[in-house]
Scaffold this motif. Structure first.
Motif, short mmCIF file in Angstrom:
data_model
loop_
_atom_site.label_atom_id
_atom_site.label_comp_id
_atom_site.label_asym_id
_atom_site.label_seq_id
_atom_site.Cartn_x
_atom_site.Cartn_y
_atom_site.Cartn_z
N TYR A 19 25.26 112.13 201.61
CA TYR A 19 25.29 111.32 202.77
C TYR A 19 23.90 109.85 203.24
CZ TYR A 19 24.31 112.08 208.03
OH TYR A 19 24.34 111.82 209.02
N THR A 23 24.43 106.44 204.63
CA THR A 23 23.62 106.28 205.98
C THR A 23 22.72 105.45 206.13
OG1 THR A 23 22.89 108.58 205.96
CG2 THR A 23 25.34 107.72 206.90
N SER A 35 27.66 117.83 210.38
CA SER A 35 27.28 116.65 210.66
C SER A 35 28.20 116.16 208.81
CB SER A 35 26.08 115.34 210.42
OG SER A 35 24.80 115.79 209.21
N LEU A 36 27.80 116.79 207.81
CA LEU A 36 28.36 116.34 206.54
C LEU A 36 30.18 116.15 206.69
CD1 LEU A 36 26.39 119.05 204.53
CD2 LEU A 36 26.21 116.59 204.12
N HIS A 39 32.17 112.75 211.91
CA HIS A 39 30.80 111.48 211.80
C HIS A 39 30.61 112.34 212.84
CE1 HIS A 39 31.33 107.98 211.63
NE2 HIS A 39 30.37 108.43 212.20
N TRP A 46 29.07 106.76 207.41
CA TRP A 46 29.76 107.77 207.68
C TRP A 46 30.78 107.09 206.54
CZ3 TRP A 46 33.04 111.55 208.46
CH2 TRP A 46 32.98 112.89 207.75
N GLY A 48 32.13 110.24 204.95
CA GLY A 48 32.55 111.58 204.80
C GLY A 48 34.32 112.18 205.07
N TYR A 50 31.77 115.23 203.35
CA TYR A 50 30.84 115.14 202.63
C TYR A 50 30.86 116.62 201.67
CZ TYR A 50 29.20 111.02 204.20
OH TYR A 50 29.27 109.39 204.45
#
Length: 102
Positions: A19, A23, A35-36, A39, A46, A48, A50
């Motif tokens: 990540y 980013t 946030s993994l 988005h 981003w 992902g 992820y």
């Protein structure tokens, strides 16, 4: 369960590293581990998700605690409070944390 928590935290740290490569920074405390998977608004580059599945709870059924900036170096802090769900403790009640290889 402690071994499983360590493995999950290690998986989070690997995903967080990717990540950050994409980013330029780690997710904030407010954005958290979610946030993994999703988005975060306003985060450019981003790429992902992820992680391949939803963010798991710790082996005792509680959410992991995520803090960035952390208090233990340049990487985020990820914490499971262990079996008792309280900070500190020993044995099976000991915290499982991202900044110590135990």
């Amino acid at each position: 369960r402690i071994t499983a928590a360590r493995a999950q935290i290690s998986s989070f740290m690997t995903a967080l590293g990717v990540y950050k490569l994409d980013t330029g920074t780690f997710p904030t405390t407010e954005e958290g581990l979610q946030s993994l998977r999703v988005h975060p608004a306003g985060v450019n580059q981003w790429q992902g998700p992820y992680l391949p599945q939803e963010i798991p709870v710790d082996p005792w059924g509680r959410p992991y605690i995520y803090k960035y900036p952390g208090e233990h170096g340049d990487e985020p802090d990820i914490i499971s409070y262990g079996q008792d769900g309280q900070p500190g403790g020993e044995g099976t009640a000991a915290d499982v944390v991202s900044w110590k290889s135990q």
